[in-house]
Each structure stands twice: as structure tokens, then as C-alpha cells.
Design an enzyme around this catalytic site. Structure first.
Site, PDB file in Angstrom:
ATOM      1  N   CYS A 116       0.823  -1.387   0.034  1.00 60.76           N
ATOM      2  CA  CYS A 116      -0.129   0.000  -0.040  1.00 60.76           C
ATOM      3  C   CYS A 116       0.740   1.198   0.077  1.00 60.76           C
ATOM      4  O   CYS A 116       0.316   2.449  -0.079  1.00 60.76           O
ATOM      5  CB  CYS A 116      -0.976   0.102   0.884  1.00 60.76           C
ATOM      6  SG  CYS A 116      -2.117  -1.248   1.162  1.00 60.76           S
ATOM      7  N   HIS A 258      -3.014   6.990   2.502  1.00 63.72           N
ATOM      8  CA  HIS A 258      -3.524   5.460   1.959  1.00 63.72           C
ATOM      9  C   HIS A 258      -4.987   5.269   2.536  1.00 63.72           C
ATOM     10  O   HIS A 258      -5.132   5.268   3.908  1.00 63.72           O
ATOM     11  CB  HIS A 258      -2.604   4.617   2.039  1.00 63.72           C
ATOM     12  CG  HIS A 258      -3.034   3.306   2.009  1.00 63.72           C
ATOM     13  ND1 HIS A 258      -4.032   2.649   1.060  1.00 63.72           N
ATOM     14  CD2 HIS A 258      -3.051   1.984   3.000  1.00 63.72           C
ATOM     15  CE1 HIS A 258      -4.119   1.439   1.030  1.00 63.72           C
ATOM     16  NE2 HIS A 258      -3.979   1.132   2.248  1.00 63.72           N
ATOM     17  N   ASN A 288     -10.327  -0.129   0.475  1.00 61.15           N
ATOM     18  CA  ASN A 288      -8.921  -0.256   0.396  1.00 61.15           C
ATOM     19  C   ASN A 288      -8.585  -0.767  -0.855  1.00 61.15           C
ATOM     20  O   ASN A 288      -8.503  -1.948  -0.882  1.00 61.15           O
ATOM     21  CB  ASN A 288      -8.314  -0.920   1.597  1.00 61.15           C
ATOM     22  CG  ASN A 288      -6.818  -1.102   1.725  1.00 61.15           C
ATOM     23  OD1 ASN A 288      -6.091  -0.718   0.773  1.00 61.15           O
ATOM     24  ND2 ASN A 288      -6.202  -1.473   2.982  1.00 61.15           N
TER      25      ASN A 288
HETATM   26  N1  ACO Z   1     -17.709  -7.718  11.237  1.00 59.80           N
HETATM   27  C1  ACO Z   1     -18.042  -7.833  12.560  1.00 59.80           C
HETATM   28  N2  ACO Z   1     -17.135  -8.111  13.490  1.00 59.80           N
HETATM   29  C2  ACO Z   1     -15.584  -8.127  12.988  1.00 59.80           C
HETATM   30  C3  ACO Z   1     -15.418  -7.991  11.819  1.00 59.80           C
HETATM   31  C4  ACO Z   1     -16.438  -7.716  10.768  1.00 59.80           C
HETATM   32  N3  ACO Z   1     -16.117  -7.533   9.543  1.00 59.80           N
HETATM   33  N4  ACO Z   1     -14.047  -8.161  11.840  1.00 59.80           N
HETATM   34  C5  ACO Z   1     -13.829  -8.326  13.198  1.00 59.80           C
HETATM   35  N5  ACO Z   1     -14.678  -8.361  13.792  1.00 59.80           N
HETATM   36  C6  ACO Z   1     -14.778  -8.599  15.356  1.00 59.80           C
HETATM   37  C7  ACO Z   1     -13.633  -9.330  15.755  1.00 59.80           C
HETATM   38  O1  ACO Z   1     -13.814 -10.984  15.524  1.00 59.80           O
HETATM   39  C8  ACO Z   1     -13.335  -8.773  17.150  1.00 59.80           C
HETATM   40  O2  ACO Z   1     -14.250  -9.460  18.074  1.00 59.80           O
HETATM   41  P1  ACO Z   1     -14.005  -9.894  19.596  1.00 59.80           P
HETATM   42  O3  ACO Z   1     -13.829  -8.630  20.316  1.00 59.80           O
HETATM   43  O4  ACO Z   1     -15.107 -10.723  19.931  1.00 59.80           O
HETATM   44  O5  ACO Z   1     -12.581 -10.693  19.366  1.00 59.80           O
HETATM   45  C9  ACO Z   1     -13.941  -7.336  17.046  1.00 59.80           C
HETATM   46  O6  ACO Z   1     -14.780  -7.444  15.842  1.00 59.80           O
HETATM   47  C10 ACO Z   1     -12.970  -6.288  17.076  1.00 59.80           C
HETATM   48  O7  ACO Z   1     -12.157  -6.540  15.932  1.00 59.80           O
HETATM   49  P2  ACO Z   1     -10.609  -5.724  15.990  1.00 59.80           P
HETATM   50  O8  ACO Z   1      -9.570  -6.396  15.248  1.00 59.80           O
HETATM   51  O9  ACO Z   1     -10.091  -5.368  17.174  1.00 59.80           O
HETATM   52  O10 ACO Z   1     -11.188  -4.544  15.333  1.00 59.80           O
HETATM   53  P3  ACO Z   1     -10.433  -3.116  14.955  1.00 59.80           P
HETATM   54  O11 ACO Z   1     -11.382  -2.029  15.527  1.00 59.80           O
HETATM   55  O12 ACO Z   1      -9.105  -3.256  15.147  1.00 59.80           O
HETATM   56  O13 ACO Z   1     -10.765  -3.107  13.449  1.00 59.80           O
HETATM   57  C11 ACO Z   1      -9.500  -3.065  11.354  1.00 59.80           C
HETATM   58  C12 ACO Z   1     -10.179  -3.838  12.529  1.00 59.80           C
HETATM   59  C13 ACO Z   1     -10.500  -2.320  10.653  1.00 59.80           C
HETATM   60  C14 ACO Z   1      -8.768  -4.109  10.334  1.00 59.80           C
HETATM   61  C15 ACO Z   1      -8.200  -2.232  11.828  1.00 59.80           C
HETATM   62  O14 ACO Z   1      -7.600  -2.981  13.025  1.00 59.80           O
HETATM   63  C16 ACO Z   1      -7.531  -1.561  10.875  1.00 59.80           C
HETATM   64  O15 ACO Z   1      -7.946  -0.781  10.203  1.00 59.80           O
HETATM   65  N6  ACO Z   1      -6.077  -1.794  10.942  1.00 59.80           N
HETATM   66  C17 ACO Z   1      -5.187  -1.257  10.117  1.00 59.80           C
HETATM   67  C18 ACO Z   1      -5.147  -2.040   8.436  1.00 59.80           C
HETATM   68  C19 ACO Z   1      -4.348  -1.197   7.907  1.00 59.80           C
HETATM   69  O16 ACO Z   1      -3.886  -0.065   7.812  1.00 59.80           O
HETATM   70  N7  ACO Z   1      -3.719  -2.196   7.007  1.00 59.80           N
HETATM   71  C20 ACO Z   1      -2.562  -1.685   6.195  1.00 59.80           C
HETATM   72  C21 ACO Z   1      -2.924  -1.421   4.668  1.00 59.80           C
HETATM   73  S1  ACO Z   1      -3.316  -2.927   3.716  1.00 59.80           S
HETATM   74  C22 ACO Z   1      -2.074  -3.358   2.734  1.00 59.80           C
HETATM   75  O17 ACO Z   1      -0.909  -2.954   3.010  1.00 59.80           O
HETATM   76  C23 ACO Z   1      -2.425  -4.337   1.752  1.00 59.80           C
END
Ligand code: ACO
Length: 334
Positions: A116, A258, A288
């Protein structure tokens, strides 16, 4: 960043996205998720998904063609094409085919992979070729079709990614350098946080000699770790670039990050003391799109008349590697 008389100007942009739209409602029919969860955690509502007739090469070519049209440049004037992608149609690279489809008969072309961060890595790479005098006109494309590599049964990743391509045209100028500052960063010790790994299967060829048949596995990501990493590193990288350019937050017209998560964009803007109106975001529409997200968002903002020639943009890509980057530039022909 550049003390010589030769600098770069960014004089055109373009983009392309697949026709099929995948909404949060659609995703809630595939995995256990909801519009409410996806919207509140990421800001995403929709993403565009390439079908089997929409290749990475075609999307990239269309984006580049649109950018050349805005720049008023013919394809045969292009000296170099850099295609930032992690999802080429061909592992040997897709840039050559883009060169051919575009009709950029005099251009050299190669792929560059930095996930990314790829677009900003490619922009800064393009600037080096221009400043050294090797090339005059360089097309930089960011494009990805990550939907090919998503595990559609994994709700933690499948809701995040969409497909698309964006491009810019960079040109040598003897007037002021419009790329004011920028830097590239890697931390390979965190490589395991986000992967699209190759898994080999040993196959006996003859006697003791084996080969590695196998395939790539779908995307796996430690979302929380990357989130924390990003909200720490990205503001720091942009602050350093602003210092290098002799600018403060007040001089920045637009923050162009990004598009991984709206909450990341808001947190970075807050840390940089930039109001939310200055954050360019198309995440609700495209999700994304990896290397495409920065040029896709720039192109939309330019065509909507939001970003105007002469505006100062602070950009940052971040993602797998882990990689991150900064670039501060003035947009357009002015
Ligand atoms: N729908 C419903 N619930 C979900 C989903 C979903 N799609 N996905 C995860 N959950 C649940 C999890 O199982 C978890 O449940 P639990 O508490 O019972 O275990 C809960 O939601 C919270 O999960 P988290 O992973 O803590 O959620 P978070 O608020 O961190 O959001 C996300 C997840 C959106 C992925 C976030 O962490 C994020 O944006 N991270 C950065 C991603 C990024 O920048 N990547 C780099 C670029 S991509 C590249 O390089 C190709």
C-alpha cells in the site's frame, strides 16, 4: 529536497475502477458482519470488484490514459512507466503490457512492489529519474486487484479491500520543484503483520532434487498491530517531511493518506492539527485499494474541483512490509 534547477511537476491524473459495486449489505450476506460494524470501524460502504474481464493491466492502462489526457501529453512522449502493484496479471510484471496498450512506444516500463506504500515509493523513484536528467516524462501508476487474493470467508479482512487504479504524469521542470519533500521507510521485522504468502509444496523431481510447487495463500493481517503502528509512524513521517520542506501544518491544503481506515486518517489529521475538512477521503466508495488508493483519491478530488492547481498536499502510504512513506507536493499546472 532538490537544490538543482531541475525539479518535477505533477501535471495530470487519472483513475479507473471496476464496474461491479460490493456494498456492506452484500458482505453481510457472505460473512457474519453488518453495515454498522464496517461503517463505524472503517468508514467503508462500498468497494469496486473486478470480474474476470477486468484485468489489472486494463485498469492501469485506462487510468494512465486519463492522466495523459489531462496532462495534454501524447503516449509516445512518455519516457518511463512505473507500475506500483502487488497484484500483477503476470508475476514477470504487468508494466510492459501497459506500455504496449497505452501506445507508449518509447517508454521503459517496470513494476514496483511496496504494497500500500507502492504509489509513494514509485513517485519518489520517478523523481530520481527526472532530477538526474535521465527521463523527462514519467507516468506513475498505482493499481491493485486484491479481491483475487482475499479469503471471502474471513470477515476480518474480506470487508476491507476493493480494486482499482490511479495514475499521475510527472514532468521535468526548470521552474520550482513541486515535490517539496518525502521519504521511504521499512521495518521488515514486522513483516509477519500482513502477508500474502507463497506456500510451497515439495515435489520430488529426480533422485534427491525437489521443486517447490504450491500457490499463494489469501491475505492474512494483524489489523490491530498495524493500526497502532500506523497512527504512530505516519504522523511522524509527515512531520519530518514538513520540517524538511520548511512548512508547518498551516501550509498544508490537503492530507492524502492511503485509504485503509477512516479512523486512521482522522487520528493522523488530529495529531498533525489538521481539520477534518482537509482530509481527502474516498474510502466510503472504494474501500482499501492498496497501491491505487492515493492516486484514485487524488483524481476524484481534482475532478470534483476540490484540489486546485498550486495546492500543497501531504501524502503518506503505509502497509505490508511493513512499509511507510511521505511525500509533500504541489499539485498541477500553475
Ligand atoms: N464484522 C463484525 N465483526 C468483526 C469483523 C467484521 N467484519 N471483523 C472483526 N470483527 C470482530 C472481531 O472478531 C473482534 O471480535 P472480538 O472482540 O469478539 O474478538 C472485534 O470485531 C474487534 O476486532 P478488531 O480487530 O479489534 O477491530 P478493529 O477495531 O481493530 O478494526 C480493522 C479492525 C478495521 C482491520 C483495523 O484494525 C484496521 O484498520 N487496521 C489497520 C489496517 C491497515 O492499515 N492495513 C494496512 C494497509 S493494507 C495493505 O498494505 C495491503
Amino acid at each position: 529536497m532538490n537544490n538543482t534547477k531541475t525539479g518535477i511537476a505533477i501535471i495530470g491524473c487519472g483513475s479507473a475502477a471496476p464496474k461491479n459495486k460490493l456494498t456492506n449489505q452484500h458482505l453481510s450476506q457472505i460473512v457474519d458482519t453488518s453495515d454498522d460494524w464496517i461503517t463505524s470501524r472503517t468508514g467503508m460502504k462500498n468497494r469496486c470488484i473486478a470480474d474476470k474481464n477486468e484485468s489489472l493491466t486494463q485498469l492501469s492502462t485506462t487510468a494512465a490514459r486519463n492522466a495523459l489526457e489531462m496532462a495534454g501529453m501524447a503516449a509516445n512522449e512518455v519516457d518511463l512507466i512505473i507500475l506500483a502493484t502487488s497484484t500483477p496479471d503476470d508475476l514477470f510484471g504487468s508494466a510492459s503490457k501497459v506500455q504496449h496498450l497505452l501506445g507508449a512506444t518509447k517508454a521503459a516500463a517496470f513494476d514496483l512492489t511496496a504494497a500500500c506504500s507502492g504509489f509513494v515509493f514509485a513517485l519518489i523513484t520517478a523523481a530520481q529519474y527526472i532530477r538526474t536528467g535521465m527521463y523527462r516524462n514519467v507516468v506513475v501508476i498505482g493499481a491493485d486487484v486484491l479481491s483475487r487474493w482475499v479469503d471471502w470467508s474471513d470477515r476480518t479482512t474480506c470487508v476491507l479491500f476493493g480494486d482499482g487504479a490511479g495514475a499521475i504524469v510527472c514532468q521535468r521542470t526548470t521552474e520550482s520543484d513541486r515535490l517539496l519533500a518525502g521519504a521511504l521507510y521499512n521495518d521488515g521485522s514486522q513483516h509477519g503483520s500482513l502477508n500474502l504468502p507463497y506456500e510451497s509444496e515439495s515435489k520430488l523431481l529426480v533422485e534427491h532434487i525437489t521443486t517447490q510447487g504450491g500457490n499463494y495463500r489469501p491475505i492474512i493481517m494483524k489489523g490491530r498491530d498495524i493500526y497502532r503502528f500506523t497512527v504512530g509512524k505516519v504522523p511522524e513521517a509527515i512531520e519530518k517531511a514538513m520540517f524538511q520542506a520548511g512548512l508547518t501544518s498551516e501550509d498544508i491544503d490537503w492530507l492524502l493518506l492511503h485509504q485503509a481506515n477512516q479512523r486512521i486518517m482522522d487520528a493522523v489529521a488530529k495529531r498533525l492539527k489538521l481539520p477534518s475538512e482537509k482530509v481527502l477521503s474516498k474510502i466510503a466508495y472504494y474501500g482499501n485499494t492498496s497501491a491505487a488508493s492515493i492516486p484514485l483519491t487524488l483524481d476524484a478530488a481534482v475532478r470534483e474541483g476540490k484540489v486546485k492547481p498550486g495546492d500543497t498536499i501531504a501524502a503518506s502510504g503505509f502497509g505490508a512490509g511493513l512499509t511507510w512513506s511521505s511525500a509533500i507536493f504541489r499539485w498541477g499546472q500553475f
